[in-house]
Design an enzyme around this catalytic site. Structure first.
Site, PDB file in Angstrom:
ATOM      1  N   ILE A   1      28.524  48.553  83.204  1.00  0.00           N
ATOM      2  CA  ILE A   1      28.460  48.635  84.661  1.00  0.00           C
ATOM      3  C   ILE A   1      28.380  50.113  85.069  1.00  0.00           C
ATOM      4  O   ILE A   1      29.156  50.927  84.581  1.00  0.00           O
ATOM      5  CB  ILE A   1      29.753  47.989  85.228  1.00  0.00           C
ATOM      6  CG1 ILE A   1      29.897  46.544  84.732  1.00  0.00           C
ATOM      7  CG2 ILE A   1      29.848  48.069  86.725  1.00  0.00           C
ATOM      8  CD1 ILE A   1      28.855  45.610  85.203  1.00  0.00           C
TER       9      ILE A   1
ATOM     10  N   HIS B   1      37.787  40.552  77.172  1.00  0.00           N
ATOM     11  CA  HIS B   1      37.338  41.170  75.925  1.00  0.00           C
ATOM     12  C   HIS B   1      38.107  40.570  74.746  1.00  0.00           C
ATOM     13  O   HIS B   1      39.336  40.459  74.808  1.00  0.00           O
ATOM     14  CB  HIS B   1      37.553  42.686  75.985  1.00  0.00           C
ATOM     15  CG  HIS B   1      37.046  43.391  74.769  1.00  0.00           C
ATOM     16  ND1 HIS B   1      35.712  43.665  74.575  1.00  0.00           N
ATOM     17  CD2 HIS B   1      37.689  43.834  73.665  1.00  0.00           C
ATOM     18  CE1 HIS B   1      35.567  44.258  73.401  1.00  0.00           C
ATOM     19  NE2 HIS B   1      36.751  44.379  72.832  1.00  0.00           N
TER      20      HIS B   1
ATOM     21  N   MET C   1      26.526  41.313  79.208  1.00  0.00           N
ATOM     22  CA  MET C   1      26.289  42.309  78.160  1.00  0.00           C
ATOM     23  C   MET C   1      25.607  43.575  78.682  1.00  0.00           C
ATOM     24  O   MET C   1      24.607  44.023  78.135  1.00  0.00           O
ATOM     25  CB  MET C   1      25.444  41.676  77.036  1.00  0.00           C
ATOM     26  CG  MET C   1      26.099  40.469  76.404  1.00  0.00           C
ATOM     27  SD  MET C   1      27.726  40.830  75.733  1.00  0.00           S
ATOM     28  CE  MET C   1      27.238  41.720  74.266  1.00  0.00           C
TER      29      MET C   1
ATOM     30  N   LYS D   1      19.396  51.789  85.344  1.00  0.00           N
ATOM     31  CA  LYS D   1      20.672  51.073  85.422  1.00  0.00           C
ATOM     32  C   LYS D   1      21.243  51.038  86.821  1.00  0.00           C
ATOM     33  O   LYS D   1      21.702  50.017  87.306  1.00  0.00           O
ATOM     34  CB  LYS D   1      21.683  51.798  84.534  1.00  0.00           C
ATOM     35  CG  LYS D   1      21.816  51.154  83.197  1.00  0.00           C
ATOM     36  CD  LYS D   1      23.073  51.637  82.499  1.00  0.00           C
ATOM     37  CE  LYS D   1      23.092  50.943  81.158  1.00  0.00           C
ATOM     38  NZ  LYS D   1      23.110  51.833  80.039  1.00  0.00           N
TER      39      LYS D   1
ATOM     40  N   ASN E   1      37.122  41.950  83.576  1.00  0.00           N
ATOM     41  CA  ASN E   1      36.350  41.601  82.375  1.00  0.00           C
ATOM     42  C   ASN E   1      37.277  40.971  81.350  1.00  0.00           C
ATOM     43  O   ASN E   1      38.479  41.229  81.345  1.00  0.00           O
ATOM     44  CB  ASN E   1      35.733  42.876  81.790  1.00  0.00           C
ATOM     45  CG  ASN E   1      34.891  42.609  80.551  1.00  0.00           C
ATOM     46  OD1 ASN E   1      34.110  41.641  80.516  1.00  0.00           O
ATOM     47  ND2 ASN E   1      35.042  43.428  79.531  1.00  0.00           N
TER      48      ASN E   1
ATOM     49  N   GLY F   1      28.307  31.355  78.379  1.00  0.00           N
ATOM     50  CA  GLY F   1      29.032  31.040  79.615  1.00  0.00           C
ATOM     51  C   GLY F   1      30.226  30.119  79.454  1.00  0.00           C
ATOM     52  O   GLY F   1      30.584  29.398  80.386  1.00  0.00           O
ATOM     53  N   SER F   2      30.884  30.154  78.287  1.00  0.00           N
ATOM     54  CA  SER F   2      32.044  29.258  78.140  1.00  0.00           C
ATOM     55  C   SER F   2      33.237  29.739  78.960  1.00  0.00           C
ATOM     56  O   SER F   2      34.002  28.924  79.482  1.00  0.00           O
ATOM     57  CB  SER F   2      32.412  29.073  76.660  1.00  0.00           C
ATOM     58  OG  SER F   2      32.951  30.246  76.123  1.00  0.00           O
ATOM     59  N   ASN F   3      33.398  31.046  79.097  1.00  0.00           N
ATOM     60  CA  ASN F   3      34.469  31.537  79.974  1.00  0.00           C
ATOM     61  C   ASN F   3      34.172  31.198  81.430  1.00  0.00           C
ATOM     62  O   ASN F   3      35.076  30.841  82.187  1.00  0.00           O
ATOM     63  CB  ASN F   3      34.666  33.050  79.794  1.00  0.00           C
ATOM     64  CG  ASN F   3      35.527  33.357  78.599  1.00  0.00           C
ATOM     65  OD1 ASN F   3      36.729  33.090  78.598  1.00  0.00           O
ATOM     66  ND2 ASN F   3      34.916  33.885  77.554  1.00  0.00           N
TER      67      ASN F   3
HETATM   68  C1  GRF Z   1      33.575  36.246  74.961  1.00  0.00           C
HETATM   69  O1  GRF Z   1      34.089  36.373  73.662  1.00  0.00           O
HETATM   70  C2  GRF Z   1      34.074  37.362  75.837  1.00  0.00           C
HETATM   71  O2  GRF Z   1      35.365  37.775  75.530  1.00  0.00           O
HETATM   72  C3  GRF Z   1      33.100  38.471  75.541  1.00  0.00           C
HETATM   73  O3  GRF Z   1      31.854  37.821  75.377  1.00  0.00           O
HETATM   74  C4  GRF Z   1      32.069  36.470  74.986  1.00  0.00           C
HETATM   75  C5  GRF Z   1      31.390  35.616  76.005  1.00  0.00           C
HETATM   76  O4  GRF Z   1      31.408  34.239  75.674  1.00  0.00           O
HETATM   77  N1  GRF Z   1      33.103  39.462  76.591  1.00  0.00           N
HETATM   78  P1  GRF Z   1      31.006  33.165  76.767  1.00  0.00           P
HETATM   79  O5  GRF Z   1      29.620  33.526  77.269  1.00  0.00           O
HETATM   80  O6  GRF Z   1      32.033  33.222  77.863  1.00  0.00           O
HETATM   81  O7  GRF Z   1      31.025  31.860  76.054  1.00  0.00           O
END
Ligand code: GRF
Length: 200
Positions: free
Chosen positions: A92, A108, A89, A64, A106, A11-13
């Protein structure tokens, strides 16, 4: 604009988006953080930030689409306008994509359309590219194939491993995702087919 963030892990993003909202940089509200994994680190972080969180267990649904129907129902119940996938992960389902048409984004860790799917940083190393990067895109019915909103380039350095490259890409992810959410929240993003225009 009410936003939901969907996560599966660290969850860093998500944290970068929360920071952007809390500081007033992004004029949006985070209505919900949802995870498909109870043990996702990000879920605990979101709770700590005082946000509403929810774990929906995929095992409790037949398939799903059933699962995604439950997600959509929840999102609608919370009045969510926009969905940010942040390390969610799961693929969808078409049902979810249609229910939130052009309103799911999203992030990526590659310059799409290069290296979609899992382990994008390892794919970049294995291919031997000199530049990779990060893409924020609208989610369509394919895997990492939707209209591109923004990208940033990250140089692949000699001796890079998937881990060292991932770290440098992640630093760019944390900058670009809040910028994109800000642009969306301010109504500066226009989508016309595959072309996405972002006003400065
Ligand atoms: C990130 O590298 C994002 O681009 C990809 O999964 C990773 C998630 O990292 N989709 P975080 O959970 O946001 O730290």
């Amino acid at each position: 604009m009410r936003v939901a963030i969907l996560i599966s892990g660290r969850g860093s993003n998500m944290e970068a988006l929360i920071k952007g909202v809390k500081s007033g940089f992004i004029p949006a509200e985070i209505g919900l953080v949802l995870s498909n994994r109870a043990e996702a680190e990000g879920l605990a972080k979101a709770k700590k930030s005082g946000l509403k969180t929810l774990f929906l267990d995929p095992k409790e649904y037949k398939g799903k689409e059933e699962y995604d129907r439950a997600i959509v129902e929840t999102l609608r119940g919370e009045g969510i306008d926009l969905v940010c996938l942040a390390g969610f992960m799961r693929i969808i389902s078409p049902y979810f994509v249609d229910a939130y048409h052009n309103r799911i984004i999203n992030i990526h860790p590659s310059l799409l359309p290069a290296f979609p799917g899992l382990d994008a940083q390892q794919q970049a190393i294995d291919y031997g590219v000199k530049y990779s990067g990060v893409t924020v895109h609208i989610v369509d019915k394919g895997v990492d194939s939707g209209p591109i909103i923004a990208q940033r380039v990250v140089e692949v350095k000699e001796g890079d491993t998937a881990e060292t490259l991932a770290k440098r890409i992640l630093a760019e992810e944390h900058k670009i995702y809040p910028l994109v959410l800000k642009a969306l929240a301010e109504g500066r993003v226009k989508v016309k087919g595959r072309t996405v225009m972002v006003k400065e």
